[in-house]
Scaffold this active site. Structure first.
Site, PDB file in Angstrom:
ATOM      1  N   LYS A 197     -18.175 -11.645 -21.820  1.00  0.00           N
ATOM      2  CA  LYS A 197     -19.693 -11.590 -21.305  1.00  0.00           C
ATOM      3  C   LYS A 197     -19.190 -11.264 -20.088  1.00  0.00           C
ATOM      4  O   LYS A 197     -19.477 -11.987 -18.928  1.00  0.00           O
ATOM      5  CB  LYS A 197     -20.221 -12.879 -21.576  1.00  0.00           C
ATOM      6  CG  LYS A 197     -21.937 -12.976 -21.647  1.00  0.00           C
ATOM      7  CD  LYS A 197     -22.559 -12.238 -20.753  1.00  0.00           C
ATOM      8  CE  LYS A 197     -22.861 -13.368 -19.554  1.00  0.00           C
ATOM      9  NZ  LYS A 197     -23.483 -12.398 -18.661  1.00  0.00           N
ATOM     10  N   GLU A 272     -12.592 -19.836 -12.142  1.00  0.00           N
ATOM     11  CA  GLU A 272     -12.242 -19.185 -10.520  1.00  0.00           C
ATOM     12  C   GLU A 272     -13.560 -18.995 -10.130  1.00  0.00           C
ATOM     13  O   GLU A 272     -14.408 -18.286 -10.657  1.00  0.00           O
ATOM     14  CB  GLU A 272     -11.775 -17.760 -11.246  1.00  0.00           C
ATOM     15  CG  GLU A 272     -10.595 -17.687 -11.817  1.00  0.00           C
ATOM     16  CD  GLU A 272      -9.162 -17.907 -10.891  1.00  0.00           C
ATOM     17  OE1 GLU A 272      -9.319 -17.350  -9.785  1.00  0.00           O
ATOM     18  OE2 GLU A 272      -8.234 -18.076 -11.309  1.00  0.00           O
ATOM     19  N   CYS A 306     -14.749 -13.183  -3.545  1.00  0.00           N
ATOM     20  CA  CYS A 306     -14.400 -14.390  -3.416  1.00  0.00           C
ATOM     21  C   CYS A 306     -13.274 -14.849  -2.443  1.00  0.00           C
ATOM     22  O   CYS A 306     -13.290 -15.969  -1.885  1.00  0.00           O
ATOM     23  CB  CYS A 306     -14.227 -14.951  -4.774  1.00  0.00           C
ATOM     24  SG  CYS A 306     -12.524 -13.937  -5.327  1.00  0.00           S
ATOM     25  N   GLU A 404     -20.471 -20.312   0.812  1.00  0.00           N
ATOM     26  CA  GLU A 404     -20.332 -18.933   0.672  1.00  0.00           C
ATOM     27  C   GLU A 404     -21.499 -18.029   1.040  1.00  0.00           C
ATOM     28  O   GLU A 404     -22.543 -18.246   0.118  1.00  0.00           O
ATOM     29  CB  GLU A 404     -19.672 -18.832  -0.645  1.00  0.00           C
ATOM     30  CG  GLU A 404     -19.040 -17.517  -1.245  1.00  0.00           C
ATOM     31  CD  GLU A 404     -18.475 -17.605  -2.456  1.00  0.00           C
ATOM     32  OE1 GLU A 404     -19.470 -17.958  -3.550  1.00  0.00           O
ATOM     33  OE2 GLU A 404     -17.486 -17.219  -2.770  1.00  0.00           O
TER      34      GLU A 404
HETATM   35  P1  NAD Z   1     -22.669 -16.456 -11.373  1.00  0.00           P
HETATM   36  O1  NAD Z   1     -21.965 -17.693 -11.483  1.00  0.00           O
HETATM   37  O2  NAD Z   1     -23.820 -16.219 -11.186  1.00  0.00           O
HETATM   38  O3  NAD Z   1     -22.481 -15.511 -12.802  1.00  0.00           O
HETATM   39  C1  NAD Z   1     -21.204 -15.202 -13.180  1.00  0.00           C
HETATM   40  C2  NAD Z   1     -21.328 -15.004 -14.964  1.00  0.00           C
HETATM   41  O4  NAD Z   1     -21.717 -16.125 -15.435  1.00  0.00           O
HETATM   42  C3  NAD Z   1     -22.346 -13.867 -15.114  1.00  0.00           C
HETATM   43  O5  NAD Z   1     -21.669 -13.057 -16.055  1.00  0.00           O
HETATM   44  C4  NAD Z   1     -23.504 -14.349 -15.479  1.00  0.00           C
HETATM   45  O6  NAD Z   1     -24.314 -13.833 -16.385  1.00  0.00           O
HETATM   46  C5  NAD Z   1     -22.874 -15.761 -16.264  1.00  0.00           C
HETATM   47  N1  NAD Z   1     -23.793 -16.823 -16.342  1.00  0.00           N
HETATM   48  C6  NAD Z   1     -24.802 -17.073 -15.545  1.00  0.00           C
HETATM   49  N2  NAD Z   1     -25.603 -18.553 -15.683  1.00  0.00           N
HETATM   50  C7  NAD Z   1     -24.634 -18.682 -16.740  1.00  0.00           C
HETATM   51  C8  NAD Z   1     -24.933 -19.817 -17.876  1.00  0.00           C
HETATM   52  N3  NAD Z   1     -25.915 -20.812 -17.888  1.00  0.00           N
HETATM   53  N4  NAD Z   1     -24.013 -19.894 -19.063  1.00  0.00           N
HETATM   54  C9  NAD Z   1     -22.837 -18.883 -19.323  1.00  0.00           C
HETATM   55  N5  NAD Z   1     -23.051 -17.889 -18.592  1.00  0.00           N
HETATM   56  C10 NAD Z   1     -23.805 -17.739 -17.215  1.00  0.00           C
HETATM   57  O7  NAD Z   1     -21.970 -15.791 -10.326  1.00  0.00           O
HETATM   58  P2  NAD Z   1     -22.245 -14.078  -9.736  1.00  0.00           P
HETATM   59  O8  NAD Z   1     -23.240 -14.065  -8.879  1.00  0.00           O
HETATM   60  O9  NAD Z   1     -21.997 -13.045 -10.813  1.00  0.00           O
HETATM   61  O10 NAD Z   1     -20.883 -13.926  -8.899  1.00  0.00           O
HETATM   62  C11 NAD Z   1     -20.642 -14.453  -7.677  1.00  0.00           C
HETATM   63  C12 NAD Z   1     -19.711 -15.549  -7.616  1.00  0.00           C
HETATM   64  O11 NAD Z   1     -18.553 -15.489  -8.312  1.00  0.00           O
HETATM   65  C13 NAD Z   1     -19.198 -15.977  -6.103  1.00  0.00           C
HETATM   66  O12 NAD Z   1     -19.407 -17.296  -6.021  1.00  0.00           O
HETATM   67  C14 NAD Z   1     -17.798 -15.641  -6.163  1.00  0.00           C
HETATM   68  O13 NAD Z   1     -17.011 -16.203  -5.013  1.00  0.00           O
HETATM   69  C15 NAD Z   1     -17.310 -15.873  -7.585  1.00  0.00           C
HETATM   70  N6  NAD Z   1     -16.274 -15.013  -7.581  1.00  0.00           N
HETATM   71  C16 NAD Z   1     -14.988 -15.828  -8.003  1.00  0.00           C
HETATM   72  C17 NAD Z   1     -13.707 -15.195  -8.047  1.00  0.00           C
HETATM   73  C18 NAD Z   1     -12.534 -15.677  -8.316  1.00  0.00           C
HETATM   74  O14 NAD Z   1     -11.396 -15.156  -8.507  1.00  0.00           O
HETATM   75  N7  NAD Z   1     -12.282 -17.094  -7.876  1.00  0.00           N
HETATM   76  C19 NAD Z   1     -13.695 -13.645  -8.172  1.00  0.00           C
HETATM   77  C20 NAD Z   1     -15.061 -13.112  -8.028  1.00  0.00           C
HETATM   78  C21 NAD Z   1     -16.227 -13.762  -7.879  1.00  0.00           C
END
Ligand code: NAD
Length: 509
Positions: A197, A272, A306, A404
């Site tokens: 997803k 992650e 991240c 962050e």
């Molecule tokens: P997010 O948590 O808002 O969304 C991530 C994913 O989760 C998206 O596909 C979103 O549609 C899905 N999602 C959202 N709510 C959900 C729910 N209730 N149930 C299931 N899925 C759901 O994060 P974002 O804004 O897309 O990304 C930014 C974040 O990702 C930052 O905090 C960043 O640090 C983190 N990140 C971490 C890594 C790592 O390797 N540690 C890498 C990249 C990004």
């Protein structure tokens, strides 16, 4: 002291012919391209070109997710993929890598227009992903368990490595193609089937990847992609008992919610999550190299990494000369139009996110930090652009030092002793990445040993290679991806005890 960035802002060209058409995608379930059962779609506008629609994909529902899980479950329980030899799987994964390389230009442009990152950066990322697939393909052929031949004369023990099952993979918007490529080939290499997803903002390249994988010979149902909003379509992957492993990359807020849901079903979860990377600079560092690394660490991908190095933790004796160098680079750095030649960083992902970054800057000023540069949105009527921003005199308890921001905003904190530097670096809830800049290798290594972060660099930042693991300490996550460790996340280990001869009877007549 603030600059209006007249010289280095690359204004977006809204008449660029590459913006002329919107690409339409469908989900991939069981090897077939399908629409959402509701028929609803999501339209994506380029974040760097206001008003230009660049992609459209289905807004799926739980019912669509369930169909994908059914396909992945069937492909795992009765299909060919988990039963193939490692050599056969490896050949197909290598073929996917070749397909990726054949489509770098196409995938790079999609990634650029959906995320807002510069086109050249996007293409380089796609090329790196082919390397991820090739690495996982090569390693997957040699996956092994172990034998225990010293547990008694009449006993032999084997540890059998088996695929863990159906893996649900949820990815964010900042590096859509890299993150899916850091997970899927490892899961497939271990013999699993997957349902992915992607983010509702950036689904195009993930769908194309799954299509290319089918063209490369991956059997139907092994790699499924469902698109839509997180709560509607992603949450099912945490809740459905037919999914054996959940691999989530994204925010701490969503990750902890999903981990709670998965725990109810005793599901294995890899997380992650976010970071607040420190860059510790000692007085003996090469200041030009460190300044370049600090600029790269905080501005790369417009700070939406991240593993950004968003906290500069600098020895007070070199604070001024280092900050001068960082400011000079920040004033020169071309940023703006993702399609512009030479642009080093592009647009923020959404207008909401742009405003969130601005609100952090306001909080920093309110709490008493000194804004040395930037702090503004730039040409926000054309795209989601935020200026390179540098704060000094940041206290470790301020929001801009603890949370962050996910934008091009650097928070500078001074230190006088190595112990203070380590305490500052470790003093947030996160532990994803950290850099140490010093010419004294012993000092750099000893400092790194004390850092509670899963990915560390000495005299560099935001470096990566498929061989080395990634993952977080503390609130930055659980589990490790990449390297040989990545396969363990998607494997089950079965202990097999064998008795040779009659063994020791339990009951003597
Ligand atoms: P997010 O948590 O808002 O969304 C991530 C994913 O989760 C998206 O596909 C979103 O549609 C899905 N999602 C959202 N709510 C959900 C729910 N209730 N149930 C299931 N899925 C759901 O994060 P974002 O804004 O897309 O990304 C930014 C974040 O990702 C930052 O905090 C960043 O640090 C983190 N990140 C971490 C890594 C790592 O390797 N540690 C890498 C990249 C990004």
């Amino acid at each position: 002291m603030q600059s209006r960035f007249q010289d280095n802002f690359v204004a977006p060209n809204l008449s660029d012919p590459r913006l002329a058409s919107k690409r339409a995608y469908r989900m991939l379930i069981d090897g077939r391209s399908v629409d959402a059962q509701s028929g609803e779609t999501i339209t994506r506008e380029s974040p760097g070109h206001r008003g230009k629609a660049v992609g459209e994909w289905p807004a799926g529902s739980a019912a669509d997710a369930e169909l994908a899980i059914t396909a992945a479950r069937r492909a795992f329980d009765t299909g060919a993929w988990p039963r193939m030899s490692g050599a056969e799987r490896s050949t197909i994964l290598h073929a996917v890598a070749t397909k990726i390389l054949e489509h770098v230009d196409e995938l790079g442009l999609i990634e650029c227009l959906e995320t807002g990152k510069p086109l050249e950066q996007a293409k380089a990322e796609i090329g790196y992903c082919a390397d991820l697939w090739n690495y996982a393909a090569g390693q997957s052929r040699g996956l092994e368990g172990s034998t225990h031949n010293a547990i008694g004369e009449s006993r032999l023990g084997l540890v059998l490595r088996e695929p863990a099952g159906v893996v649900g993979i949820i990815t964010p918007w900042n590096f859509p193609f890299i993150i899916v490529s850091e997970r899927v080939p490892w899961a497939l290499g271990a013999g699993c089937t997957v349902v992915v997803k992607p983010s509702e903002f950036t689904s195009g390249t993930t769908i194309r990847l799954a299509e290319l994988a089918v063209e490369a010979g991956l059997p139907p149902g092994v790699f499924n992609v469902i698109t839509g909003y997180g709560p509607a379509v992603g949450q099912v992957l945490a809740e459905d008992p037919r999914v054996d492993v959940l691999a989530f990359t994204g925010s701490v807020r969503v990750g902890t919610t999903l981990a709670g849901l998965a725990a109810a079903g005793v599901k294995r979860v890899g997380l992650e999550l976010g970071g607040k990377g420190p860059q510790i600079v000692f007085a003996d560092a090469d200041l030009d190299a460190a300044a370049d690394g600090i600029a790269y660490g905080v501005y790369h991908n417009a700070g939406q990494c991240c593993i950004s190095g968003s906290r500069l933790i600098v020895e007070n004796s070199i604070r001024q000369p280092l900050l001068e160098r960082v400011l000079e680079l920040s004033r020169k750095l071309p940023f703006g139009d993702p399609l512009g030649a030479g642009t080093r960083f592009g647009a923020m992902v959404t207008r909401n996110h742009l405003e969130k970054v601005a609100s952090y800057v306001a909080a920093g000023i309110n709490e008493g930090a000194e804004l040395l540069l930037g702090g503004d949105m730039v040409d926000a009527k054309s795209g989601n652009f935020f200026a390179p921003t540098v704060f000094d005199k940041v206290r470790p308890d301020m929001a801009i030092a603890q949370e962050e921001i996910f934008g091009p905003v650097l928070a500078t904190i001074g230190f006088d002793t190595p112990e203070e530097a380590v305490a500052l670096a470790n003093g947030t809830p996160f532990g994803l990445s950290a850099s140490v800049w010093s010419r004294d290798l012993e000092n750099a290594i000893q400092t790194t040993r004390k850092l509670r972060a899963g990915r560390c660099w000495i005299n560099s930042v935001i470096d990566g290679t498929p061989e080395l693991p990634i993952g977080g300490y503390k609130k930055s996550g659980t589990g490790r991806e990449l390297g040989r460790f990545g396969f363990d996340e998607y494997s089950q280990f079965k202990g097999l005890h064998m008795t040779l001869g009659r063994g020791q009877p339990w009951f003597q007549h």
